[in-house]
Structures are given as C-alpha cells and as structure tokens.
Design an enzyme around this catalytic site. Structure first.
Site, PDB file in Angstrom:
ATOM      1  N   HIS A 264      35.206  20.041  -0.239  1.00  0.00           N
ATOM      2  CA  HIS A 264      33.975  20.397  -0.456  1.00  0.00           C
ATOM      3  C   HIS A 264      33.313  20.683   0.299  1.00  0.00           C
ATOM      4  CE1 HIS A 264      34.026  16.285  -0.387  1.00  0.00           C
ATOM      5  NE2 HIS A 264      33.138  15.712   0.257  1.00  0.00           N
ATOM      6  N   ARG A 279      24.265   8.597  -4.567  1.00  0.00           N
ATOM      7  CA  ARG A 279      26.500   8.366  -4.960  1.00  0.00           C
ATOM      8  C   ARG A 279      27.358   7.541  -3.878  1.00  0.00           C
ATOM      9  NH1 ARG A 279      30.155  11.204   0.773  1.00  0.00           N
ATOM     10  NH2 ARG A 279      31.687   9.513   0.847  1.00  0.00           N
TER      11      ARG A 279
HETATM   12 FE   LIG Z   1      31.605  14.842   1.226  1.00  0.00          FE
END
Ligand SMILES: [Fe+2]
Length: 330
Positions: A264, A279
């Site tokens: 990513h 996260r």
């Molecule tokens: Fe990352």
C-alpha cells in the site's frame, strides 16, 4: 454469483462480497463490526481476506475499542515500535495529521513492518476525519504482481531472499551521539532479516512477491548493481495500474488488508487538511517460500557461503582481476 458479487458459502453467515477492483479487493456487507463476530462470520471473513486480499467495510461507526476487539478476534494485536501509539492502548495507533503534524513518510509502496522476522499478517485502518480532497490509500496486489512476471524472472527469484531493514525509521534518530546509540539499540532489537522474495500465502497457497521499496535493501548473493536492477524490476510490479485499487476514504470506513499479499501507499496530497485514522496491526507468522522460511540475515549467511565468488567477501563489488584468471586455484 455474477462475477462481481458473491454470497459467502459459509452456513449461518449473511456476509456478501462485492469486488472493488479487477484483480483483488471486495467491499463487505451483511455485518456490523461493532458486535462480537459469530463463528460463521469469522470464518467467512477469514476466507474472504485470503481470497480478496483487501476487505472494505463501509458505514461502521465504531469506537477504538470496537476496532481493537474486531482486529483482536483474528490475531493478537502488535505494538508498532516507532508509531505514535495511544497512551492507554499501545496496540492502537491514532494518526491525527493536521497543520503542524504532517504525515510520516508512508507515501512509498510498502507492506507494513517487514523489518520484523514475523511481519504483521494484516492491518486495519478506520477513517474518523477525512480531508475534503485527497488522502486516498493505494493498494497493489502482489499475487497479481508475481503472476505477471515472465517465467524466466520467476525461475530466477524462486530461491532468492531479500534483506529488509528499518527503512525510513532509521531517520527518526537524527545524527546526534544519543540518536546513534538509540539506533544501534533498535538495530540489535530488529536485526536485518532475510525474507523469501517469493512467499507462499499460508491461507490461499498463492505465490506472492514479497519485496517492497520501503524496507527491502538488497537481494542476497548478488552484487549491489545486480541487486539494484533486479529490485527495480520487482518493485515496479506494485505500480502497474491494473493490479491496483485506489481507496477513497469516507468517515467510518474500515479497510482490512492482508499484509502478506498486498502493498500500500498513503497518498500525501492533503496536508495541512486534517485526516484522522485509527489503526490496529495483527500479528503474523514467519513468512515461508520456496527459498525456505525467513531468518535473520546473520543466520542466512552462516548457512549460505557466497564468499567464493567474492560477493560477500568483497562487499558486493568485485571485478574479476587478471591475477585471479591466471591463478584460478588461489
Ligand atoms: Fe503502512
């Protein structure tokens, strides 16, 4: 199934997947992430992650605790050694980027934390506040990236290992005496790792390309020049548009990506607008590929002696000397 949408075959689950990109990625409906997962839904999502590599859950107005519970139901949550972890819950990372707090250098293709011997199996990111423009996350399928390599390159990399280090995190320590001492300490805690370049996904059985430009610094056994050129070819697989999915964030969207099979890139185009994300990171296992399991580089070198051809002995650069040609046995 119409090729785009798929109902899970797991009995007792109402989950439905809808593809979001040609090669990988699916949005998921039929689930409320804030509630404890039934065994059937858990099984459906695990199978979905292995198959689709990225799962997108929209309209999930969840708390940080919900996110930790959801993530923790798939694997133990890990603590990132360098990120701004939440004081009360070190497994929770809150990215709150705004004026005065620009995002860290995540605008490079990577798989999370591959400097570890056991890199995370997956990461979950949930959007809380999103910028009006920008702030997308790009994903790229490394199973598609591997498959599309020519057979000659596949054969070449089959038994190769890539060396991974702390990457951009090394820059956090600055150039002071104290910083250098701290970096040395982190270097001892996270020694250089040799991961198989071709990884076998433990759930799907697919071969994936497991190198990334953020953390992979060298291919073992090659000269520096050979390694740089081959890595350049392999890194390029992530930037091929057909293997990508670009995720535009809306508040309360959660993305669950398989760190073993995707890379990513967080697009850095919104600062100083605010972007706030939660996260959690899910513990993984030691990668395994045709080259064997990942090991610390030190152990790999003890098992593989490349010194005869001068690659290790002479620091990755050794022009053949006339003397050597005339005295091959010396
Ligand atoms: Fe990352």
């Amino acid at each position: 199934m119409d090729g785009i949408t798929e109902k899970t075959a797991i009995e007792g689950s109402k989950i439905e997947f809808k593809k979001v990109s040609a090669h990988f990625g699916a949005s998921v409906t039929g689930i409320d992430v804030s509630k404890p997962l039934s065994a059937a839904d858990h099984q459906a999502l695990s199978a979905g992650l292995a198959k689709y590599e990225i799962l997108v859950f929209r309209d999930q107005d969840i708390t940080a605790q919900n996110l930790m519970d959801f993530g923790g139901s798939f694997s133990e949550l890990t603590v990132h050694p360098f990120s701004p972890n939440d004081d009360n819950n070190p497994e929770l990372i809150v990215f709150d980027n705004k004026e005065g707090n620009p995002p860290f250098s995540t605008d490079v293709w990577h798989s999370d934390e591959t400097f570890r011997l056991e890199p995370p199996m997956a990461t979950m990111l949930c959007a809380k506040i999103v910028p009006e423009i920008g702030g997308d996350t790009m994903f790229s399928s490394m199973s598609a990236g591997y498959e599309s390599l020519s057979q000659k390159i596949k054969d070449l990399i089959e038994d190769m290992v890539g060396v991974h280090d702390l990457g951009p995190f090394k820059r956090l320590f600055g150039g002071t005496t104290e910083g250098r001492a701290l970096l040395l300490d982190y270097g001892n805690r996270y020694p250089l790792v040799a991961h198989p370049i071709v990884r076998i996904h433990p759930d799907s059985g697919k071969k994936v390309l497991f190198v990334n430009p953020q953390f992979t610094v060298h291919i073992e056994g090659l000269t520096q020049r050979e390694s740089d050129h081959l890595l350049d070819i392999l890194f390029h697989q992530a930037v091929i548009p057909e293997y990508q999915y670009r995720h535009h964030w809306e508040p309360n969207t959660l993305v669950f990506w398989d760190n073993r099979s995707v890379q990513h890139y967080a697009v850095h185009d919104y600062y100083p607008q605010r972007r706030k994300m939660d996260r959690v990171t899910l513990k993984g296992t030691v990668p395994v590929g045709p080259a064997g399991p990942s090991v610390f580089l030190e152990d790999y070198l003890a098992q593989h002696d490349n010194s005869e051809d001068g690659v290790d002995k002479f620091g990755g650069h050794r022009p053949l000397r006339q003397f050597d040609r005339e005295n091959p046995d010396l």
